[in-house]
Enzyme design. Structure first.
Site, PDB file in Angstrom:
ATOM      1  N   CYS A 147       0.832  -1.210   0.000  1.00  0.00           N
ATOM      2  CA  CYS A 147       0.000   0.000   0.000  1.00  0.00           C
ATOM      3  C   CYS A 147       0.864   1.258   0.000  1.00  0.00           C
ATOM      4  O   CYS A 147       0.357   2.356  -0.164  1.00  0.00           O
ATOM      5  CB  CYS A 147      -0.932   0.009   1.202  1.00  0.00           C
ATOM      6  SG  CYS A 147      -0.055  -0.034   2.754  1.00  0.00           S
TER       7      CYS A 147
ATOM      8  N   CYS B 137      -2.616   4.831   6.284  1.00  0.00           N
ATOM      9  CA  CYS B 137      -4.070   4.823   6.387  1.00  0.00           C
ATOM     10  C   CYS B 137      -4.511   5.032   7.839  1.00  0.00           C
ATOM     11  O   CYS B 137      -3.713   5.002   8.768  1.00  0.00           O
ATOM     12  CB  CYS B 137      -4.601   3.495   5.874  1.00  0.00           C
ATOM     13  SG  CYS B 137      -4.251   2.145   6.993  1.00  0.00           S
TER      14      CYS B 137
ATOM     15  N   CYS C 153      -2.343  -3.681   8.504  1.00  0.00           N
ATOM     16  CA  CYS C 153      -1.913  -2.335   8.908  1.00  0.00           C
ATOM     17  C   CYS C 153      -1.334  -2.362  10.322  1.00  0.00           C
ATOM     18  O   CYS C 153      -0.412  -1.611  10.639  1.00  0.00           O
ATOM     19  CB  CYS C 153      -3.078  -1.357   8.863  1.00  0.00           C
ATOM     20  SG  CYS C 153      -4.060  -1.475   7.367  1.00  0.00           S
TER      21      CYS C 153
END
Ligand code: FES
Length: 148
Positions: free
Chosen positions: A33, A60, A104
């Protein structure tokens, strides 16, 4: 989709910033990402207690929330205790993350390990269970993929 705790830590992240002359600094990225996280630790050389922990995340919302919670959990721990703070522990403290966002939470765990590794190298000590950090959390996976 997100728990109240995740939203709280995303909107009001704790411990954002840098520590000047930090005892250890770790930076990790997620090539999939493109998100990057850096953790700074201030460690007492005698007691090995983590006195302060700050982070910077280019990533994010879930990465911001997990870094924020991870810094809160790590502060006041000894190095050995900090090694027990896995991404699972961070996710539990946040009342969970949606499955697509679990990766994440790995950034925070890996960044803490990378900062501890930096500290260990500078002080010529060995931290039990700590492995040399990867620069990217999917490094191993990608090598596998390249074989095909
Ligand atoms: Fe990259 Fe969350 S989408 S860390």
């Amino acid at each position: 989709m997100y728990s109240e705790k995740v939203m709280d830590h995303f909107q009001n992240p704790r411990n954002v910033g840098e520590i000047e002359d930090a005892s250890g600094v770790g930076t990790v990225g997620n090539a999939k990402c493109g998100d990057i996280m850096r953790i700074f630790l201030d460690i007492d050389d005698e007691t090995h207690i983590i006195k302060d922990c700050k982070f910077k995340t280019f990533g994010c919302g879930a990465a911001v929330a997990t870094s924020s919670m991870a810094t809160e959990l790590v502060k006041g721990c000894t190095i050995e205790e900090a090694m027990q703070i896995t991404n699972k522990a961070v996710m539990e403290a946040l009342d969970g993350l949606p499955p697509v966002k679990v990766h994440c939470s790995l950034l925070a765990e890996e960044a803490i390990h990378a900062a501890l590794w930096d500290y260990a190298e500078k002080h010529d000590i060995t931290i039990e269970g700590l492995e040399k950090p990867k620069s990217d959390i999917h490094e191993g996976e990608e090598e596998d993929e390249e074989q095909y």
